[in-house]
Write a protein that holds these residues in place. Structure first.
Motif, PDB file in Angstrom:
ATOM      1  N   CYS A  61      17.457   0.268 -32.776  1.00  0.00           N
ATOM      2  CA  CYS A  61      18.986   0.661 -32.448  1.00  0.00           C
ATOM      3  C   CYS A  61      19.737   0.481 -33.141  1.00  0.00           C
ATOM      4  CB  CYS A  61      19.640  -1.841 -32.324  1.00  0.00           C
ATOM      5  SG  CYS A  61      18.529  -2.146 -30.465  1.00  0.00           S
ATOM      6  N   TYR A  62      19.265   0.210 -34.831  1.00  0.00           N
ATOM      7  CA  TYR A  62      19.698   1.035 -35.720  1.00  0.00           C
ATOM      8  C   TYR A  62      20.075   2.196 -35.445  1.00  0.00           C
ATOM      9  CZ  TYR A  62      20.184   2.056 -41.027  1.00  0.00           C
ATOM     10  OH  TYR A  62      20.519   3.197 -41.625  1.00  0.00           O
ATOM     11  N   GLU A  63      19.121   2.800 -35.918  1.00  0.00           N
ATOM     12  CA  GLU A  63      19.125   4.092 -35.805  1.00  0.00           C
ATOM     13  C   GLU A  63      20.090   4.571 -34.626  1.00  0.00           C
ATOM     14  OE1 GLU A  63      13.901   4.769 -37.473  1.00  0.00           O
ATOM     15  OE2 GLU A  63      14.981   5.418 -35.274  1.00  0.00           O
ATOM     16  N   PHE A  64      19.853   4.337 -33.132  1.00  0.00           N
ATOM     17  CA  PHE A  64      20.993   5.191 -32.776  1.00  0.00           C
ATOM     18  C   PHE A  64      22.051   4.422 -32.464  1.00  0.00           C
ATOM     19  CE2 PHE A  64      17.097   5.921 -31.023  1.00  0.00           C
ATOM     20  CZ  PHE A  64      16.801   8.032 -30.344  1.00  0.00           C
ATOM     21  N   ASP A  65      22.370   3.615 -33.218  1.00  0.00           N
ATOM     22  CA  ASP A  65      23.865   2.494 -33.544  1.00  0.00           C
ATOM     23  C   ASP A  65      24.394   1.722 -32.001  1.00  0.00           C
ATOM     24  OD1 ASP A  65      25.108   3.270 -36.252  1.00  0.00           O
ATOM     25  OD2 ASP A  65      25.227   5.071 -35.245  1.00  0.00           O
ATOM     26  N   ILE A  66      22.974   0.880 -31.799  1.00  0.00           N
ATOM     27  CA  ILE A  66      23.010  -0.561 -30.738  1.00  0.00           C
ATOM     28  C   ILE A  66      23.161  -1.344 -31.391  1.00  0.00           C
ATOM     29  CG2 ILE A  66      22.264  -0.868 -28.851  1.00  0.00           C
ATOM     30  CD1 ILE A  66      23.407   1.714 -27.953  1.00  0.00           C
ATOM     31  N   PRO A  67      24.650  -2.422 -31.227  1.00  0.00           N
ATOM     32  CA  PRO A  67      23.746  -3.222 -31.339  1.00  0.00           C
ATOM     33  C   PRO A  67      23.303  -4.379 -30.900  1.00  0.00           C
ATOM     34  CG  PRO A  67      26.790  -3.068 -30.650  1.00  0.00           C
ATOM     35  CD  PRO A  67      26.035  -1.819 -30.556  1.00  0.00           C
ATOM     36  N   PHE A  68      22.977  -5.470 -31.209  1.00  0.00           N
ATOM     37  CA  PHE A  68      21.182  -6.011 -31.427  1.00  0.00           C
ATOM     38  C   PHE A  68      21.197  -7.431 -31.645  1.00  0.00           C
ATOM     39  CE2 PHE A  68      18.646  -6.574 -34.175  1.00  0.00           C
ATOM     40  CZ  PHE A  68      19.275  -5.726 -35.563  1.00  0.00           C
ATOM     41  N   ILE A  69      21.057  -8.152 -30.767  1.00  0.00           N
ATOM     42  CA  ILE A  69      20.434  -9.384 -31.011  1.00  0.00           C
ATOM     43  C   ILE A  69      19.160 -10.100 -31.066  1.00  0.00           C
ATOM     44  CG2 ILE A  69      21.921 -11.361 -31.896  1.00  0.00           C
ATOM     45  CD1 ILE A  69      22.789 -13.058 -29.098  1.00  0.00           C
ATOM     46  N   ILE A  70      18.416 -10.386 -31.389  1.00  0.00           N
ATOM     47  CA  ILE A  70      17.044 -10.984 -31.225  1.00  0.00           C
ATOM     48  C   ILE A  70      17.417 -12.839 -31.546  1.00  0.00           C
ATOM     49  CG2 ILE A  70      14.182 -11.222 -31.382  1.00  0.00           C
ATOM     50  CD1 ILE A  70      15.708  -8.180 -31.520  1.00  0.00           C
ATOM     51  N   ILE A  71      16.414 -13.135 -30.023  1.00  0.00           N
ATOM     52  CA  ILE A  71      16.551 -14.639 -29.409  1.00  0.00           C
ATOM     53  C   ILE A  71      15.161 -14.817 -29.586  1.00  0.00           C
ATOM     54  CG2 ILE A  71      17.295 -16.514 -29.193  1.00  0.00           C
ATOM     55  CD1 ILE A  71      19.766 -13.940 -27.319  1.00  0.00           C
ATOM     56  N   ARG A  72      14.433 -15.821 -30.299  1.00  0.00           N
ATOM     57  CA  ARG A  72      13.252 -16.713 -30.533  1.00  0.00           C
ATOM     58  C   ARG A  72      13.306 -17.700 -30.050  1.00  0.00           C
ATOM     59  NH1 ARG A  72       9.399 -12.255 -28.917  1.00  0.00           N
ATOM     60  NH2 ARG A  72       9.643 -10.292 -30.346  1.00  0.00           N
ATOM     61  N   THR A  73      12.511 -18.902 -29.078  1.00  0.00           N
ATOM     62  CA  THR A  73      12.440 -20.010 -29.227  1.00  0.00           C
ATOM     63  C   THR A  73      10.887 -20.414 -29.689  1.00  0.00           C
ATOM     64  OG1 THR A  73      13.515 -19.905 -27.044  1.00  0.00           O
ATOM     65  CG2 THR A  73      12.101 -21.762 -27.302  1.00  0.00           C
ATOM     66  N   ILE A  74      10.232 -21.293 -29.739  1.00  0.00           N
ATOM     67  CA  ILE A  74       9.179 -21.780 -30.886  1.00  0.00           C
ATOM     68  C   ILE A  74       8.138 -21.674 -29.943  1.00  0.00           C
ATOM     69  CG2 ILE A  74       7.960 -23.095 -32.953  1.00  0.00           C
ATOM     70  CD1 ILE A  74      10.227 -20.305 -33.934  1.00  0.00           C
ATOM     71  N   SER A  75       6.994 -21.234 -29.826  1.00  0.00           N
ATOM     72  CA  SER A  75       6.515 -21.300 -28.773  1.00  0.00           C
ATOM     73  C   SER A  75       4.787 -22.096 -29.205  1.00  0.00           C
ATOM     74  CB  SER A  75       5.290 -20.076 -27.677  1.00  0.00           C
ATOM     75  OG  SER A  75       5.320 -18.878 -29.258  1.00  0.00           O
ATOM     76  N   ASP A  76       4.735 -22.128 -30.897  1.00  0.00           N
ATOM     77  CA  ASP A  76       3.789 -22.252 -31.249  1.00  0.00           C
ATOM     78  C   ASP A  76       4.182 -22.040 -32.658  1.00  0.00           C
ATOM     79  OD1 ASP A  76       2.977 -19.666 -30.422  1.00  0.00           O
ATOM     80  OD2 ASP A  76       2.566 -19.925 -32.416  1.00  0.00           O
ATOM     81  N   GLU A  77       3.441 -22.935 -33.705  1.00  0.00           N
ATOM     82  CA  GLU A  77       3.975 -23.423 -35.236  1.00  0.00           C
ATOM     83  C   GLU A  77       2.314 -21.812 -36.239  1.00  0.00           C
ATOM     84  OE1 GLU A  77       3.890 -27.041 -36.197  1.00  0.00           O
ATOM     85  OE2 GLU A  77       5.225 -27.618 -34.637  1.00  0.00           O
ATOM     86  N   ALA A  78       2.461 -20.780 -35.115  1.00  0.00           N
ATOM     87  CA  ALA A  78       1.329 -20.214 -35.675  1.00  0.00           C
ATOM     88  C   ALA A  78       0.573 -19.989 -37.082  1.00  0.00           C
ATOM     89  CB  ALA A  78       2.776 -18.792 -36.968  1.00  0.00           C
ATOM     90  N   ASP A  79      -0.438 -21.557 -36.359  1.00  0.00           N
ATOM     91  CA  ASP A  79      -1.673 -22.125 -37.088  1.00  0.00           C
ATOM     92  C   ASP A  79      -3.458 -22.126 -35.889  1.00  0.00           C
ATOM     93  OD1 ASP A  79      -1.247 -24.040 -35.014  1.00  0.00           O
ATOM     94  OD2 ASP A  79      -0.145 -25.400 -36.715  1.00  0.00           O
ATOM     95  N   GLN A  80      -3.542 -22.359 -36.326  1.00  0.00           N
ATOM     96  CA  GLN A  80      -5.172 -22.840 -35.361  1.00  0.00           C
ATOM     97  C   GLN A  80      -4.594 -23.101 -34.492  1.00  0.00           C
ATOM     98  OE1 GLN A  80      -4.103 -25.047 -38.423  1.00  0.00           O
ATOM     99  NE2 GLN A  80      -4.851 -26.526 -38.135  1.00  0.00           N
ATOM    100  N   HIS A  81      -3.495 -24.280 -33.977  1.00  0.00           N
ATOM    101  CA  HIS A  81      -3.196 -24.661 -32.196  1.00  0.00           C
ATOM    102  C   HIS A  81      -2.517 -23.550 -31.908  1.00  0.00           C
ATOM    103  CE1 HIS A  81      -4.649 -28.273 -34.306  1.00  0.00           C
ATOM    104  NE2 HIS A  81      -3.778 -28.366 -34.643  1.00  0.00           N
ATOM    105  N   SER A  82      -2.224 -22.219 -32.553  1.00  0.00           N
ATOM    106  CA  SER A  82      -1.405 -21.435 -32.129  1.00  0.00           C
ATOM    107  C   SER A  82      -1.751 -20.950 -30.267  1.00  0.00           C
ATOM    108  CB  SER A  82      -0.459 -20.323 -32.435  1.00  0.00           C
ATOM    109  OG  SER A  82      -2.184 -19.618 -33.508  1.00  0.00           O
TER     110      SER A  82
END
Ligand code: ADE
Length: 250
Positions: free
Chosen positions: A204-225
């Motif tokens: 998006c930066y390279e083509f000048d396109i405005p963007f947003i990234i929206i993320r919901t937390i599904s796990d805590e990036a640990d042994q239970h992920s």
């Protein structure tokens, strides 16, 4: 005229949004299906890229070059890295970095060679719009009701919160605290990790396109992920995507 690209990595993150489309049409390009149509009379193209930076970069390039999108919204799940993030919280990426880019000593760690940048910023206006829309959802919508009624115990979700900050992307699924702690030592401001956002941000930066990234937390990036990720994507990531996209487009 605005044409909004709406992207996720997996069908579980995007199918609900496809079902919102009026005048839906399917276009098959590069083993992906791009769905065109309207939501609230707004032209949109919805697609899932599959997982990883290469898949995401190819997909967003197609959205830009074949479908002439004027802006991009990415929605999906992520693993929580900062200790105040809980499953069910939402993160708006103010900046995106590729945590697995390392061409040192030729270029500084994380810098995209020959672009001279490591961090890509989401669009200010889209961030403001996203922030307002998501706050509204978290305060009073159907999303909240569904979570309270059905999923509160299962995921131990308390009142979900919105966080703004750095998202780190790479071709790695985080599955233990060693990985998580290592990332925190090199990129201490990281809120969450996922596998597409910073690739989308670079294109998006390279083509000048405005963007947003929206993320919901599904796990805590640990042994239970692994388990948490599978349960969350199967059961609720679509509910989040639908509510977020509906409210932003409105
Ligand atoms: N997306 C959701 N959870 C993740 C994790 N633990 N690692 C990488 N990407 C993710």
């Amino acid at each position: 005229q605005r044409i909004i690209g709406i992207m996720g990595a997996l069908p579980e993150e995007i199918n609900g949004v496809v079902n919102l489309l009026q005048n839906k049409e399917e276009h098959r390009i590069g083993k992906r299906i791009y769905y065109t149509g309207t939501i609230n009379n707004q032209s949109v193209i919805v697609v899932y890229s599959r997982i990883g930076k290469v898949a995401a970069a190819a997909t967003v390039s197609t959205l830009i070059l074949k479908f002439n999108i004027t802006e991009l919204i990415f929605t999906g799940v992520a693993g929580g890295i900062a200790s105040d993030l809980k499953i069910g919280d939402i993160v708006l990426g103010t900046e995106l970095v590729q945590h697995d880019m390392d061409a040192s000593p030729l270029f500084p760690e994380f810098e995209i060679p020959l672009i001279g940048k490591s961090h890509f910023k989401s669009d200010k206006d889209l961030l403001q719009l996203g922030e307002n829309s998501i706050q509204q959802i978290l305060e009073n919508s159907y999303l909240h009701q569904v979570i309270e009624e059905k999923y509160l115990d299962q995921f131990n979700i308390h009142h979900p919160k919105l966080h703004l900050g750095l998202i780190a992307s790479g071709d790695q699924f985080f599955k233990n605290s060693t990985q998580k702690n290592k990332l925190l030592t090199v990129l201490p401001a990281t809120k969450c990790v996922e596998m597409e956002g910073a690739a989308v941000a670079q294109i998006c930066y390279e083509f000048d396109i405005p963007f947003i990234i929206i993320r919901t937390i599904s796990d805590e990036a640990d042994q239970h992920s692994t388990i948490d990720f599978m349960k969350f994507t199967e059961k609720i990531s679509n509910i989040y995507s639908i509510e977020i996209i509906k409210n932003i487009i409105k």
